[in-house]
Design an enzyme around this catalytic site. Structure first.
Site, PDB file in Angstrom:
ATOM      1  N   ASN A  21     -23.599  25.597  -3.914  1.00 16.01           N
ATOM      2  CA  ASN A  21     -24.568  24.766  -3.325  1.00 16.01           C
ATOM      3  C   ASN A  21     -24.411  23.551  -4.072  1.00 16.01           C
ATOM      4  OD1 ASN A  21     -25.092  26.701  -1.366  1.00 16.01           O
ATOM      5  ND2 ASN A  21     -26.558  27.936  -2.967  1.00 16.01           N
ATOM      6  N   HIS A  55     -33.999  32.003   6.799  1.00 20.09           N
ATOM      7  CA  HIS A  55     -33.746  32.602   5.539  1.00 20.09           C
ATOM      8  C   HIS A  55     -34.874  33.719   5.218  1.00 20.09           C
ATOM      9  CE1 HIS A  55     -33.892  32.661   1.041  1.00 20.09           C
ATOM     10  NE2 HIS A  55     -32.561  32.200   1.188  1.00 20.09           N
ATOM     11  N   GLU A  67     -35.175  26.170   9.935  1.00 15.73           N
ATOM     12  CA  GLU A  67     -34.556  25.347   8.583  1.00 15.73           C
ATOM     13  C   GLU A  67     -33.986  24.267   9.459  1.00 15.73           C
ATOM     14  OE1 GLU A  67     -31.377  27.763   6.824  1.00 15.73           O
ATOM     15  OE2 GLU A  67     -32.757  29.710   6.824  1.00 15.73           O
ATOM     16  N   SER A  70     -28.149  28.133   6.737  1.00 18.96           N
ATOM     17  CA  SER A  70     -27.271  28.242   5.701  1.00 18.96           C
ATOM     18  C   SER A  70     -25.907  29.279   5.924  1.00 18.96           C
ATOM     19  CB  SER A  70     -28.074  29.170   4.591  1.00 18.96           C
ATOM     20  OG  SER A  70     -28.552  30.014   5.089  1.00 18.96           O
ATOM     21  N   ASP A  73     -37.639  24.010   6.655  1.00 20.88           N
ATOM     22  CA  ASP A  73     -36.936  24.306   5.282  1.00 20.88           C
ATOM     23  C   ASP A  73     -35.671  23.326   5.129  1.00 20.88           C
ATOM     24  OD1 ASP A  73     -35.512  25.340   3.306  1.00 20.88           O
ATOM     25  OD2 ASP A  73     -36.046  27.489   3.721  1.00 20.88           O
ATOM     26  N   HIS A 120     -30.919  23.132   2.637  1.00 18.09           N
ATOM     27  CA  HIS A 120     -29.496  22.549   2.604  1.00 18.09           C
ATOM     28  C   HIS A 120     -29.284  21.204   3.060  1.00 18.09           C
ATOM     29  CE1 HIS A 120     -27.767  26.338   1.596  1.00 18.09           C
ATOM     30  NE2 HIS A 120     -28.801  26.872   2.090  1.00 18.09           N
ATOM     31  N   LYS A 126     -30.010  23.196  -4.898  1.00 14.37           N
ATOM     32  CA  LYS A 126     -28.893  23.159  -4.145  1.00 14.37           C
ATOM     33  C   LYS A 126     -28.303  21.577  -4.247  1.00 14.37           C
ATOM     34  CE  LYS A 126     -29.640  27.034  -1.656  1.00 14.37           C
ATOM     35  NZ  LYS A 126     -30.741  27.795  -0.939  1.00 14.37           N
TER      36      LYS A 126
END
Ligand SMILES: *Cc1c(COP(=O)(O)O)cnc(C)c1O
Length: 383
Positions: free
Chosen positions: A44, A130, A174, A178, A203, A206, A237
């Site tokens: 990541n 997640h 998110e 992910s 979130d 990423h 990340k």
């Protein structure tokens, strides 16, 4: 056999036993084990910041100045002023009034959701969110309702039939998923949040550092920072360090300092991590083009995979190559590993049946020719 032994045996028989695999080092986009070296397609550290000389220097400086530990929780005596500097920088970076630093993304999600919501409320969560979001919702005691992945129509129909039953409602998604590498229709989600009187949490684990003109994330790219109540993300990340943050209003931050258990009852981040986090934000702000370069590299990888007849998902630096059959996926990952590529196979139940995949993380350690050789390798193996 006892319960634990039976569980372990069953997992092993099904080929699903998770085990730890120690590596000797991971540096410059390569993983070294005792025997050999691999190109790393599972990291990541998207922007290659984890080994950046300025990151290392600032961590070392903090280590020399403050030692290895913060030695207490923030509310006791572990509240270093560099942590406040980090929070000011984070709030500015995410274009919110205030920010609060957490020890990890996992702790942030379980703590934030469970501090702000309770029995008479509901949490509307994307089905692919997640585990930490799911755990936060469970811990809160609020009703958890999961909507189909990136499906605002489904979310709307749930809100239509259930919103009136609850006091507060939180929609949570998110901004880059992910396992699928795709992103939600955030503008539509914002409209629903407004129409049905909900709060919205995202979130950006990423997305932070990669998307948006200033590199702050997808909320920035879509110009929605005023509309998203809670912007959460991690430093572990693309920012190449460790820890997490929430950017929100001043009142919310103050409320969490008083009520959020994963914040209150845990030793503050070590000084070296705090210092590296500050430097990571500075590096992104000085040169936000890193994210753009990464996305161009990932687009190139997608293109050559697609034009070679492979099915890829998503629209980010996470490139899932869908194989379908779980056994084939495992076999392909094993052969790629023999040939020096470290790539993660993902199979049910982590992803739906028939959608087993290899999940490639593209990072700025990669070069176009490496990606091309990898695709040629996959073509040669055939499956
Ligand atoms: C990695 C991740 C987390 C957890 O963050 P950590 O700092 O590793 O605990 C939370 N949410 C998402 C979407 C993640 O990918």
């Amino acid at each position: 056999m006892g319960e634990i032994e039976l569980f372990l045996k069953k997992r092993a028989d099904e080929g699903l036993l998770r085990t730890l695999r120690p590596i000797a080092s991971r540096k410059d986009g390569r993983i070294r084990s005792k025997e050999r070296e691999y190109l790393d397609f599972s990291s990541n550290d998207y922007l290659a910041l984890a080994g950046h000389p300025r990151m290392v220097a600032s961590a070392r400086q903090a280590l020399d100045a403050f030692g290895t530990s913060s030695s207490a929780s923030r509310l006791m005596s572990g509240d270093l002023d560099i942590c406040h500097r980090l929070e000011e920088k984070t709030a500015h970076f995410k274009n919110k009034e205030s920010a609060l630093v957490f020890n990890s993304g996992y702790q942030a999600n379980i703590g934030i959701i469970s501090a702000l919501y309770s029995r008479n409320d509901c949490i509307l969560s994307d089905k692919l969110n997640h585990a930490s979001i799911l755990d936060g919702a469970k811990l809160s005691g609020a009703e958890l309702i999961r909507f189909n992945h990136n499906d605002p129509e489904h979310l709307k129909s749930i809100l239509e039939s259930h919103r009136a039953k609850f006091k507060k409602a939180l929609i949570v998604t998110e901004t880059v998923f992910s396992m699928d590498g795709d992103r939600p229709p955030l503008k539509e989600v914002v409209l629903l949040k407004e129409r049905y009187g909900c709060e919205l949490m995202v979130d950006e684990a990423h997305a932070t550092g990669i998307f948006g003109a200033g590199g702050s994330g997808i909320v920035e790219e879509e110009g929605l920072s005023a509309k998203v109540d809670f912007i959460m993300g991690t430093f572990g990340k693309a920012l190449g360090s460790f820890g997490a943050y929430l950017a929100a209003s001043k009142n919310i931050v103050e409320y969490l300092v008083n009520t959020c258990r994963s914040f209150i009852y845990s030793t503050a981040l070590p000084p070296a991590a705090i210092a590296a986090n500050i430097t990571a934000i500075e590096l992104i702000q000085e040169d936000p083009s890193r994210g753009k370069r990464l996305l161009e590299l990932a687009a190139y990888f997608r293109d050559i995979l697609t034009s070679s007849g492979f099915a890829v998902k998503g629209a980010s630096q996470i490139v899932p190559l869908v194989i379908g059959d779980a056994a084939k996926t495992m076999a392909l990952a094993a052969v790629l590993q023999e040939r020096g590529y470290w790539v993660l196979p993902v199979r049910p139940p982590t992803v739906p049946q028939g959608q087993a995949r290899l999940r490639f993380s593209v990072t700025l350690h990669h070069k176009e020719d490496m990606l091309r050789s990898l695709v040629n390798e996959i073509i040669k193996i055939g499956f």
